[in-house]
Write a protein that holds these residues in place. Structure first.
Motif, PDB file in Angstrom:
ATOM      1  N   VAL A 110       0.864  -1.176   0.000  1.00 40.96           N
ATOM      2  CA  VAL A 110       0.000   0.000   0.000  1.00 40.96           C
ATOM      3  C   VAL A 110       0.903   1.228   0.000  1.00 40.96           C
ATOM      4  N   GLN A 111       0.733   2.098  -0.975  1.00 39.14           N
ATOM      5  CA  GLN A 111       1.580   3.290  -1.047  1.00 39.14           C
ATOM      6  C   GLN A 111       1.311   4.205   0.148  1.00 39.14           C
ATOM      7  N   GLU A 112       2.379   4.885   0.582  1.00 34.67           N
ATOM      8  CA  GLU A 112       2.324   5.648   1.828  1.00 34.67           C
ATOM      9  C   GLU A 112       1.243   6.734   1.838  1.00 34.67           C
ATOM     10  N   TRP A 113       1.016   7.398   0.716  1.00 30.81           N
ATOM     11  CA  TRP A 113       0.083   8.525   0.715  1.00 30.81           C
ATOM     12  C   TRP A 113      -1.328   8.099   1.114  1.00 30.81           C
ATOM     13  N   PHE A 114      -1.668   6.821   0.828  1.00 29.90           N
ATOM     14  CA  PHE A 114      -3.028   6.363   1.086  1.00 29.90           C
ATOM     15  C   PHE A 114      -3.214   5.839   2.508  1.00 29.90           C
ATOM     16  N   LYS A 115      -2.130   5.618   3.230  1.00 31.37           N
ATOM     17  CA  LYS A 115      -2.246   4.983   4.544  1.00 31.37           C
ATOM     18  C   LYS A 115      -3.071   5.798   5.546  1.00 31.37           C
ATOM     19  N   PRO A 116      -2.935   7.127   5.618  1.00 24.69           N
ATOM     20  CA  PRO A 116      -3.821   7.854   6.546  1.00 24.69           C
ATOM     21  C   PRO A 116      -5.303   7.672   6.226  1.00 24.69           C
ATOM     22  N   LEU A 117      -5.636   7.580   4.948  1.00 22.13           N
ATOM     23  CA  LEU A 117      -7.018   7.365   4.550  1.00 22.13           C
ATOM     24  C   LEU A 117      -7.484   5.972   4.982  1.00 22.13           C
ATOM     25  N   ALA A 118      -6.608   4.992   4.754  1.00 21.63           N
ATOM     26  CA  ALA A 118      -6.956   3.616   5.094  1.00 21.63           C
ATOM     27  C   ALA A 118      -7.069   3.419   6.599  1.00 21.63           C
ATOM     28  N   TYR A 119      -6.128   4.003   7.356  1.00 22.62           N
ATOM     29  CA  TYR A 119      -6.202   3.851   8.804  1.00 22.62           C
ATOM     30  C   TYR A 119      -7.411   4.582   9.383  1.00 22.62           C
TER      31      TYR A 119
END
Length: 277
Positions: A110-119
């Motif tokens: 999972v690319q880093e930019w999307f991790k805040p959205l996913a979390y």
């Protein structure tokens, strides 16, 4: 490992300890039907029925696709065909793990930019049993094929506090192609108030209309979380790109308001009069 073996082994361990131990299994499958079938067999009453959970790999694979496809990915897909959506009481939700992190397999992470959205999606919703990946919280360093990743501790600590204090009570979920949001209504023991969360996978500011159940009520901008220059940043209070809603917005007499999030971010809005401890 067969469902029959898990039934017997988990049952033995629980009986030997005298405890109803929480149990989660790692069954790597992209189709929820496979996971439902396995859970059905483990809980079958004809032998040694055992209640267990499974990691929600279908959701994790959607997170991976979303991070690589950017605004071409339809965020509405996150709410369908996952264990979190179909069998939430048995879903352990996660964003990344050791099998797929950067360096393990070409383009599997999972690319880093999307991790805040996913979390935000797993920590602040009303379903699933979320867990954090150690390197996502503490960061990691370059080694062999692994590329060091930035620590998400600052934004994850914020989301964890919000989970305890505001991600409670009824949930109202809304989604369009590139923006999704939900309201946690509070109103239950331990809840400090109402919270609205928005995630946006496009490249510009977008809004989504949501009903908060709070009439003519101001919601202030608590934070917007994003990746900038390979570091996660949490911008609190004022966010200039939101224009006249940079610090807050108000619902109408029916409780509706358009809540904003910048492109590639997760934003959090809290009803006036309450704060995060």
């Amino acid at each position: 490992i067969t469902a029959g073996y898990i039934q017997e082994w988990v049952g033995h361990v629980r009986e030997a300890t005298g405890k109803s131990l929480f149990t989660v299994g790692e069954y790597i499958a992209g189709e929820t039907s496979v996971l439902h079938n396995y859970l059905t067999k483990v809980t079958a009453s004809d032998r040694f029925p055992q209640d267990i959970s499974l990691f929600d790999f279908p959701l994790r694979f959607l997170f991976k696709n979303a991070s690589w496809q950017g605004e071409a990915f339809d965020l509405r897909a996150l709410n369908y065909n996952t264990l979190m959506a179909e069998q939430p009481a048995n879903a352990v939700t996660f964003v990344e793990n050791h099998d797929y992190q950067f360096g393990r397999e070409l383009d599997s992470h999972v690319q880093e930019w999307f991790k805040p959205l996913a979390y935000a999606f797993i920590l602040l919703r009303d379903r699933g049993y979320p867990c954090l990946f150690f390197p996502d919280y503490y960061g990691s360093h370059d080694k062999d094929n692994h590329q060091g990743q930035p620590s998400g501790r600052a934004y994850l600590d914020l989301l964890l506090k919000l989970r305890k204090q505001f991600a409670l009570g009824e949930e109202r979920f809304y989604a369009d192609r590139n923006v999704a949001g939900w309201v946690r209504m509070g109103g239950v023991p331990g809840a400090k108030g109402a919270m609205s969360v928005v995630i946006n996978n496009s490249v510009s500011v977008k809004a989504i209309g949501m009903n908060t159940g709070r009439f003519n009520k101001r919601f202030y901008h608590l934070a917007t979380i994003k990746l900038k220059d390979n570091q996660f940043v949490v911008i609190k209070n004022r966010y200039d790109l939101y224009g006249d809603k940079a610090e807050g917005l108000s619902t109408d007499r029916s409780g509706w308001a358009d809540f904003l999030a910048d492109g590639g971010t997760a934003s959090i809005w809290i009803e006036d009069g309450v704060g995060l401890e």
